[in-house]
Design an enzyme around this catalytic site. Sequence first.
Site, mmCIF file in Angstrom:
data_model
loop_
_atom_site.group_PDB
_atom_site.id
_atom_site.type_symbol
_atom_site.label_atom_id
_atom_site.label_comp_id
_atom_site.label_asym_id
_atom_site.label_seq_id
_atom_site.Cartn_x
_atom_site.Cartn_y
_atom_site.Cartn_z
ATOM 1 N N GLU A 87 45.081 63.333 53.678
ATOM 2 C CA GLU A 87 45.327 63.267 52.190
ATOM 3 C C GLU A 87 44.530 64.338 51.516
ATOM 4 O O GLU A 87 43.210 64.169 51.668
ATOM 5 C CB GLU A 87 45.574 61.649 51.747
ATOM 6 N N CYS A 100 40.051 66.915 45.645
ATOM 7 C CA CYS A 100 39.224 66.041 46.575
ATOM 8 C C CYS A 100 39.766 66.506 48.039
ATOM 9 O O CYS A 100 41.120 66.052 48.151
ATOM 10 C CB CYS A 100 39.533 64.727 46.190
ATOM 11 N N CYS A 107 38.050 58.155 59.757
ATOM 12 C CA CYS A 107 36.538 58.150 59.526
ATOM 13 C C CYS A 107 35.804 56.969 60.663
ATOM 14 O O CYS A 107 36.434 55.930 60.830
ATOM 15 C CB CYS A 107 36.060 57.616 58.164
ATOM 16 N N CYS A 111 32.904 51.485 56.886
ATOM 17 C CA CYS A 111 32.502 50.832 55.878
ATOM 18 C C CYS A 111 33.811 50.112 55.423
ATOM 19 O O CYS A 111 34.773 50.385 55.270
ATOM 20 C CB CYS A 111 32.286 51.814 54.511
ATOM 21 N N CYS A 114 36.400 50.539 52.339
ATOM 22 C CA CYS A 114 36.988 51.706 52.220
ATOM 23 C C CYS A 114 38.387 51.655 52.995
ATOM 24 O O CYS A 114 38.396 51.571 54.320
ATOM 25 C CB CYS A 114 36.158 52.850 52.848
ATOM 26 N N SER A 210 26.498 58.204 49.187
ATOM 27 C CA SER A 210 27.001 56.882 48.676
ATOM 28 C C SER A 210 26.183 55.924 49.221
ATOM 29 O O SER A 210 25.798 55.559 50.376
ATOM 30 C CB SER A 210 28.141 56.771 49.353
ATOM 31 N N HIS A 212 25.492 52.468 47.342
ATOM 32 C CA HIS A 212 26.047 50.985 47.088
ATOM 33 C C HIS A 212 25.133 49.780 47.213
ATOM 34 O O HIS A 212 25.455 48.677 46.912
ATOM 35 C CB HIS A 212 27.371 50.872 48.192
ATOM 36 N N CYS A 331 39.210 56.807 44.920
ATOM 37 C CA CYS A 331 38.128 56.763 45.694
ATOM 38 C C CYS A 331 38.366 55.636 46.637
ATOM 39 O O CYS A 331 38.589 54.577 46.337
ATOM 40 C CB CYS A 331 36.775 56.672 45.198
HETATM 41 N N1 SAH Z 1 32.532 59.583 53.747
HETATM 42 C C1 SAH Z 1 31.956 60.271 52.391
HETATM 43 C C2 SAH Z 1 32.748 60.988 51.474
HETATM 44 C C3 SAH Z 1 33.916 60.122 51.350
HETATM 45 S S1 SAH Z 1 34.287 58.658 50.693
HETATM 46 C C4 SAH Z 1 31.338 59.107 51.655
HETATM 47 O O1 SAH Z 1 31.252 57.950 52.132
HETATM 48 O O2 SAH Z 1 30.296 59.564 50.958
HETATM 49 C C5 SAH Z 1 34.194 58.942 48.851
HETATM 50 C C6 SAH Z 1 33.400 58.094 48.094
HETATM 51 O O3 SAH Z 1 34.445 57.117 47.782
HETATM 52 C C7 SAH Z 1 32.169 57.322 48.449
HETATM 53 O O4 SAH Z 1 31.103 57.601 47.450
HETATM 54 C C8 SAH Z 1 32.663 56.198 49.032
HETATM 55 O O5 SAH Z 1 31.553 55.475 49.152
HETATM 56 C C9 SAH Z 1 33.632 55.930 47.929
HETATM 57 N N2 SAH Z 1 34.379 54.734 48.051
HETATM 58 C C10 SAH Z 1 34.814 54.357 49.370
HETATM 59 N N3 SAH Z 1 35.704 53.163 49.351
HETATM 60 C C11 SAH Z 1 35.820 52.831 48.064
HETATM 61 C C12 SAH Z 1 36.685 51.906 47.136
HETATM 62 N N4 SAH Z 1 37.362 50.923 47.701
HETATM 63 N N5 SAH Z 1 36.681 51.846 45.678
HETATM 64 C C13 SAH Z 1 35.641 52.993 45.246
HETATM 65 N N6 SAH Z 1 35.145 53.919 45.920
HETATM 66 C C14 SAH Z 1 35.031 53.951 47.332
HETATM 67 FE FE1 SF4 Z 2 34.087 56.877 55.748
HETATM 68 FE FE2 SF4 Z 2 33.110 57.468 53.283
HETATM 69 FE FE3 SF4 Z 2 34.916 55.719 53.922
HETATM 70 FE FE4 SF4 Z 2 32.454 55.148 54.735
HETATM 71 S S1 SF4 Z 2 33.106 55.467 52.643
HETATM 72 S S2 SF4 Z 2 34.347 54.804 55.842
HETATM 73 S S3 SF4 Z 2 31.678 57.033 55.369
HETATM 74 S S4 SF4 Z 2 34.976 57.705 54.207
#
Ligand code: SAH
Ligand code: SF4
Length: 359
Positions: A87, A100, A107, A111, A114, A210, A212, A331
Amino acid sequence: MPTRYDLDRDALAELLAGEPRFRVDQLWDGLHRRLAAPDEMTDLPRALRARLAEELPPALTPIAESSSQGGTTVKWLFACGDDARIETVLMHYPDRTTVCVSTQAGCAMGCGFCATGQAGFDRHLTTGEIVEQVVRAARRARDDGRRLANVVFMGMGEPLANYDRVWPAVRRIHGDIGLSARHLTLSTVGVVPGIRRLAGEDLPVNLAVSLHAADDRLRNELVPLNRRYPLSVLMSACADYLRAKGRRLSFEWALIDGTNDRESDARRLADLCRSLPLPAHVNLIPLNPTPGYPTRGTPRAGVRRFQEWLRAHGVNATVRRNRGTDIDAACGQLAARVEAPRHRAGRHARPVAVSGRAR
Ligand code: SAH
Ligand code: SF4
């Protein structure tokens, strides 16, 4: 077969062997500056156009497109040649237009909060698949009377786990499509070898980490990669990066209700930010809902409170405006499913099937 944006200039020259030398520049310019498909390049002879359209197929076929907020956010679901799904999200803001992009189908970082992580890893994207997302978004922006100026590598996947294909894409987006390196942002969950490699590159792109969580116990839970690269190791890589580049770094913080939004979390985060040679900036993102994670995002008042705690500790934080939650484009919500997600009722924006083949 390599796709349209997978070939570099030398490979294109080989494809054009026997043609006048200037054709390579024409084709390269057409693909990158004019964002054109080979069959649209009317400056090329008709027969050559037809051959190139055959031999340089697009990498991505649009499967569905959804838009929200009056068309200011557009999400595409694409199928790659092997049917891997990804996407891409285009966002028009009053002052800028940003895309984006995904760097992997799925991935592997796992996490739990996500949607991409919940779905698991399929494969790395090629350089051409990454570049083509930007080209398609730039074309749409142009059609909308806007200019695409910003690319964030924050879609599906972990960019620094696919460094060898992502970095050539960055170079192409900068040098050939012509976007400023300062408008390109790589986001990483903390792949330390990638951060170290990035520190040695010449283009001044932005880096977002990232975070958190600011203590290893909580971060191990939220971000499994922390067990491999704990905070002390990550912070030392960030510090070295800052010393090498002299550019500010930002930390992403998805605010999760009752989990990482307490005053003690803000204090620890502020300490980490200020421990760096240049204080880091914090982007707060109230956690967006995903099907596989039960805890909700921090409510609005809690987000403001967290921001104020950080300010009180001398750290600047911005709250990321939520874009496209109604079409699962925000995100962490990208999962590349075709069907409408079932975890929310009353949606207005539904995916619209896109017919026909990609150009
Ligand atoms: N893998 C990379 C880039 C893709 S994720 C990373 O993790 O940085 C892009 C951003 O979205 C990251 O900062 C991630 O932590 C955040 N993210 C993931 N799941 C989310 C959610 N459910 N709500 C808000 N942000 C989220
Ligand atoms: Fe992958 Fe980023 Fe999602 Fe973590 S937050 S699972 S690193 S896409």
